[in-house]
Design a protein around this motif. Sequence first.
Motif, mmCIF file in Angstrom:
data_model
loop_
_atom_site.group_PDB
_atom_site.id
_atom_site.type_symbol
_atom_site.label_atom_id
_atom_site.label_comp_id
_atom_site.label_asym_id
_atom_site.label_seq_id
_atom_site.Cartn_x
_atom_site.Cartn_y
_atom_site.Cartn_z
ATOM 1 N N VAL A 23 0.795 -1.058 -0.046
ATOM 2 C CA VAL A 23 0.194 -0.123 0.156
ATOM 3 C C VAL A 23 0.709 1.344 0.105
ATOM 4 N N VAL A 24 0.678 2.119 -0.851
ATOM 5 C CA VAL A 24 1.451 3.402 -1.012
ATOM 6 C C VAL A 24 0.575 4.580 -0.494
ATOM 7 N N SER A 25 1.301 5.243 0.269
ATOM 8 C CA SER A 25 0.656 6.281 0.964
ATOM 9 C C SER A 25 0.112 7.485 0.339
ATOM 10 N N ALA A 54 2.626 4.944 -15.680
ATOM 11 C CA ALA A 54 1.974 5.455 -16.858
ATOM 12 C C ALA A 54 1.470 4.561 -17.808
ATOM 13 N N HIS A 55 2.192 3.306 -18.113
ATOM 14 C CA HIS A 55 1.753 2.613 -19.202
ATOM 15 C C HIS A 55 1.423 1.010 -18.759
ATOM 16 N N GLY A 56 1.637 0.943 -17.266
ATOM 17 C CA GLY A 56 1.453 -0.634 -16.849
ATOM 18 C C GLY A 56 2.400 -1.754 -17.240
ATOM 19 N N VAL A 57 3.928 -1.145 -17.901
ATOM 20 C CA VAL A 57 4.530 -2.031 -18.456
ATOM 21 C C VAL A 57 5.126 -2.785 -17.304
ATOM 22 N N ASP A 73 -3.512 -1.655 -8.451
ATOM 23 C CA ASP A 73 -4.590 -1.097 -8.232
ATOM 24 C C ASP A 73 -4.834 0.315 -7.917
ATOM 25 N N SER A 74 -5.001 1.258 -8.989
ATOM 26 C CA SER A 74 -4.653 2.570 -8.716
ATOM 27 C C SER A 74 -5.470 3.282 -7.776
ATOM 28 N N LYS A 76 -6.832 1.853 -5.182
ATOM 29 C CA LYS A 76 -6.518 1.418 -4.018
ATOM 30 C C LYS A 76 -4.775 1.797 -3.437
ATOM 31 N N ASN A 77 -4.236 2.565 -4.457
ATOM 32 C CA ASN A 77 -2.966 2.716 -4.259
ATOM 33 C C ASN A 77 -2.174 1.462 -3.728
ATOM 34 N N THR A 78 -2.292 0.295 -4.349
ATOM 35 C CA THR A 78 -1.679 -0.890 -4.267
ATOM 36 C C THR A 78 -0.999 -1.462 -5.203
ATOM 37 N N VAL A 79 -0.033 -1.950 -5.036
ATOM 38 C CA VAL A 79 0.870 -2.881 -5.970
ATOM 39 C C VAL A 79 0.962 -4.279 -5.427
ATOM 40 N N TYR A 80 0.599 -5.327 -6.225
ATOM 41 C CA TYR A 80 0.639 -6.694 -5.834
ATOM 42 C C TYR A 80 1.866 -7.508 -6.444
ATOM 43 N N LEU A 81 2.079 -8.728 -5.839
ATOM 44 C CA LEU A 81 3.076 -9.407 -6.396
ATOM 45 C C LEU A 81 2.570 -11.052 -6.239
ATOM 46 N N GLN A 82 1.826 -11.431 -7.329
ATOM 47 C CA GLN A 82 1.518 -12.786 -7.053
ATOM 48 C C GLN A 82 2.645 -13.794 -7.247
ATOM 49 N N MET A 83 2.657 -14.816 -6.438
ATOM 50 C CA MET A 83 4.021 -15.547 -6.593
ATOM 51 C C MET A 83 3.476 -16.939 -6.591
ATOM 52 N N ASN A 84 3.649 -17.906 -7.885
ATOM 53 C CA ASN A 84 3.084 -19.055 -7.736
ATOM 54 C C ASN A 84 4.335 -19.893 -8.215
ATOM 55 N N SER A 85 4.118 -21.333 -8.079
ATOM 56 C CA SER A 85 5.062 -22.235 -8.060
ATOM 57 C C SER A 85 6.569 -21.936 -7.374
ATOM 58 N N LEU A 86 6.270 -21.508 -6.120
ATOM 59 C CA LEU A 86 7.312 -21.178 -5.251
ATOM 60 C C LEU A 86 8.371 -22.061 -5.073
ATOM 61 N N LYS A 87 9.584 -21.803 -4.940
ATOM 62 C CA LYS A 87 10.675 -22.574 -4.875
ATOM 63 C C LYS A 87 11.605 -22.342 -3.704
#
Length: 124
Positions: A23-25, A54-57, A73-74, A76-87
């Motif tokens: 969450v970004v303030s 700017a472009h979601g790159v 999610d602009s 909600k001022n939130t950035v996510y990192l979905q991590m699958n197949s974790l090692k």
Amino acid sequence: QVQLVESGGGSVQTGGSLKLSCVVSTSASSNTCMGWFRQAPGKEREGVAYITSAHGVEVYAESVKGRFTISRDSAKNTVYLQMNSLKPEDTAIYYCAARISPFCSLSVDIYNYWGQGTQVTVSS
């Protein structure tokens, strides 16, 4: 001043999944890089992924391509990192970071603002 708060870390077994949130303030400017980084014990902090406001790159480190997905999610001022197949080698403290600039990279040195980190542990 930009404040970042991560959450979502935990312990999983090999092959499991976790989703980190940051969450970004403040609302991101039109030229912001949001990145996820990690630091394993005894190793340097390394870039995992970033996304531009700017472009979601999206850009990923080779070690996580096809397994991790960064998103935002602009509203909600939130950035996510979905991590699958974790090692087990994904075990680290994961940090969210922000850079107020249109020029982004996975370099640790260019990011101005950092969260406190969240622990991810993957057991075999």
